[in-house]
Design an enzyme around this catalytic site. Structure first.
Site, mmCIF file in Angstrom:
data_model
loop_
_atom_site.group_PDB
_atom_site.id
_atom_site.type_symbol
_atom_site.label_atom_id
_atom_site.label_comp_id
_atom_site.label_asym_id
_atom_site.label_seq_id
_atom_site.Cartn_x
_atom_site.Cartn_y
_atom_site.Cartn_z
ATOM 1 N N ASN A 199 -17.685 -0.664 -3.522
ATOM 2 C CA ASN A 199 -16.465 -1.367 -3.908
ATOM 3 C C ASN A 199 -15.770 -1.979 -2.699
ATOM 4 O OD1 ASN A 199 -16.898 -0.450 -6.542
ATOM 5 N ND2 ASN A 199 -15.693 1.415 -6.170
ATOM 6 N N SER A 238 -18.242 5.180 -5.079
ATOM 7 C CA SER A 238 -17.663 5.827 -6.246
ATOM 8 C C SER A 238 -18.153 7.261 -6.305
ATOM 9 C CB SER A 238 -18.081 5.093 -7.517
ATOM 10 O OG SER A 238 -17.912 5.928 -8.637
ATOM 11 N N HIS A 295 -11.315 -24.178 -11.783
ATOM 12 C CA HIS A 295 -11.251 -23.308 -12.969
ATOM 13 C C HIS A 295 -12.308 -22.209 -12.914
ATOM 14 C CE1 HIS A 295 -8.906 -26.697 -14.649
ATOM 15 N NE2 HIS A 295 -9.850 -27.440 -14.110
ATOM 16 N N LYS A 338 -22.505 2.320 -6.692
ATOM 17 C CA LYS A 338 -21.368 1.414 -6.483
ATOM 18 C C LYS A 338 -21.018 1.191 -5.021
ATOM 19 C CE LYS A 338 -18.203 0.804 -9.437
ATOM 20 N NZ LYS A 338 -17.627 -0.465 -9.826
ATOM 21 N N GLU A 350 -9.354 -5.605 -2.206
ATOM 22 C CA GLU A 350 -8.459 -5.329 -3.335
ATOM 23 C C GLU A 350 -7.081 -4.895 -2.836
ATOM 24 O OE1 GLU A 350 -10.523 -2.557 -5.859
ATOM 25 O OE2 GLU A 350 -12.164 -3.965 -6.173
ATOM 26 N N ASN A 383 28.273 -4.253 13.787
ATOM 27 C CA ASN A 383 27.890 -5.430 13.000
ATOM 28 C C ASN A 383 27.229 -6.506 13.871
ATOM 29 O OD1 ASN A 383 29.143 -3.932 11.099
ATOM 30 N ND2 ASN A 383 30.844 -5.342 10.711
ATOM 31 N N LYS A 397 16.432 -3.752 6.393
ATOM 32 C CA LYS A 397 15.392 -3.272 7.294
ATOM 33 C C LYS A 397 14.180 -2.697 6.570
ATOM 34 C CE LYS A 397 18.834 -1.633 9.643
ATOM 35 N NZ LYS A 397 19.794 -2.736 9.363
HETATM 36 N N1 ARG Z 1 23.342 0.942 10.024
HETATM 37 C C1 ARG Z 1 24.099 -0.238 9.801
HETATM 38 C C2 ARG Z 1 23.181 -1.388 9.391
HETATM 39 O O1 ARG Z 1 22.009 -1.272 9.574
HETATM 40 C C3 ARG Z 1 24.831 -0.604 11.048
HETATM 41 C C4 ARG Z 1 26.093 -1.359 10.837
HETATM 42 C C5 ARG Z 1 27.126 -0.516 10.233
HETATM 43 N N2 ARG Z 1 28.358 -1.160 10.251
HETATM 44 C C6 ARG Z 1 29.454 -0.717 9.604
HETATM 45 N N3 ARG Z 1 30.575 -1.391 9.760
HETATM 46 N N4 ARG Z 1 29.391 0.344 8.887
HETATM 47 O O2 ARG Z 1 23.599 -2.385 8.863
#
Ligand code: ARG
Length: 387
Positions: free
Chosen positions: A286, A278, A157, A284, A291, A111, A326
């Site tokens: 584009n 195209s 506008h 065309k 976009e 953690n 992530k």
């Molecule tokens: N892969 C987990 C994450 O990205 C890592 C932490 C996992 N911690 C746990 N107590 N299971 O958050």
């Protein structure tokens, strides 16, 4: 290898759950940060007396050899079935130096580890985003300088309103992106604190010198509250917001150029390198690059919404939901950087037709306001003409 198998007598986890659970496919790109944090942490454990000097040396050498392995093998992650990058590092380290690798876990948890890795990643990403933004700013300046004096219709506008300089128009985007670069800087400053030492949620009993650890890892300061820092992803939200807003600006710029490059306007023309044709209509050309900048903005805005939703119901402290940060973060950062780089190239290679902009300016009573103001100077009240 699992980091948490101790209380589970038999294996037998459902493979579907294993697949559901894994984050290695994404967080493998954190490997260098994970190794750096681990290396610094090993030294900190040594200083705290939790590891003997010989153990520090052995673990350090093991981690160094892991780094070499990753550097030398671009496909190092292929076929790996680890739950996440942290598990991979520990497992691989054990293969390298033996059981002593398990001492790495002293006083720390995934953690505080993952929070540290992601903060380091965020800080580096911000630097790269800033340099991409800076290059786009430079491109805007270059073209503004080159085309100084070119006149175009200004719009509100999307109706022709008053004449403006093309350079004035370009510099409006300069202001927006400059604010984005500043916003990234503020986000970096807030992300710049060390989680390590917070443990799973409540620190540890080892006297880790966190100030020194922060310094070695390049963090400006130490996080004060372990419950907060192990579950705080404000900096991820802020970074993704900064990306979404920068892209929103690029998307407006893209929309303008799409309009200006359409035959009805014809003010600018995109280089072929950033256009597509195209298969059906040979005439065309584009502006797909523009976009897609506009289109990808929608995805990154969605990433921001997903992050805020992810955090809103989490009880303190860490919850596994946080692993989902992530996907949002990596995608937002990658997409924004690509878009910024592409935008700079489109800007630099854009053909501009000042005479067409001038012709459009002369067409539609764009100086009506100036005429009214001249009448005011000669004593007529401004509202007299019904304006
Ligand atoms: N892969 C987990 C994450 O990205 C890592 C932490 C996992 N911690 C746990 N107590 N299971 O958050």
């Amino acid at each position: 290898m699992k980091l948490w198998g101790g209380r589970f007598a038999r294996g037998g986890r459902d493979p579907l759950f294993e697949k559901f659970c894994e984050s290695f496919s994404l967080d493998q790109r954190l490997v260098h940060y994970d190794l750096s944090v681990n290396q610094a942490y090993v030294r900190a454990l040594g200083r705290a007396g939790a590891l003997r000097p010989a153990e520090v040396r052995r673990l350090t050498r093991g981690l160094e050899s892991l780094r070499r392995h990753v550097e030398r093998h671009p496909h190092w992650a292929r076929g790996v079935s680890s739950e996440d990058v942290h598990t991979w590092v520990e497992g691989r380290l054990e293969g390298e130096v033996g059981e002593i690798a398990r001492k790495l876990r002293t006083g720390r948890s995934r953690n505080d580890l993952v929070a540290s890795d992601v903060r380091l990643f965020a800080k580096d990403s911000i630097r790269r985003l800033q340099s991409a933004a800076l290059d786009f700013l430079k491109a805007l300046l270059e073209r503004a300088r080159e085309l100084l004096g070119a006149v175009m219709p200004g719009y509100t506008h999307l109706q022709p309103a008053q004449p403006v300089l093309f350079s004035h128009y370009l510099l409006a985007y300069f202001e927006m992106l400059l604010r984005d670069a500043g916003r990234l800087e503020e986000c970096r400053a807030r992300a710049d604190e060390l989680p390590m030492g917070a443990g799973a949620l409540a620190g540890s009993s080892f006297p880790i010198d966190r100030q020194r650890l922060a310094k070695e890892l390049g963090f400006a300061r130490v996080a004060r509250n372990s419950l907060d820092v192990t579950s705080d992803r404000d900096f991820v939200c802020e970074l993704v917001f900064s990306c979404a807003l920068a892209l929103t600006h690029l998307s407006r710029w893209a929309e303008d150029l799409l309009i200006f490059s359409s035959p009805g306007f014809g003010y600018v023309e995109l280089a072929e390198a950033y256009s597509t044709g195209s298969s059906l209509m040979p005439q065309k050309k584009n502006a797909d690059s523009l976009e897609l900048i506009r289109g990808k903005t929608a995805r990154v805005a969605g990433r921001l919404a997903s992050l805020v939703a992810l955090l809103k119901g989490l009880p303190l402290a860490y919850n596994r939901d946080l692993q989902e940060d992530k996907a949002a973060l990596f995608d937002a950062v990658d997409t924004t950087r690509d878009a910024l780089e592409l935008a700079a190239r489109v800007m630099r290679t854009l053909t501009v037709y000042p005479e067409r902009m001038k012709a459009a300016t002369l067409e539609g009573f764009l100086t009506a306001t100036d005429l009214a103001e001249e009448l005011v100077r000669r004593g007529v009240s401004f509202a007299a003409g019904g304006m």
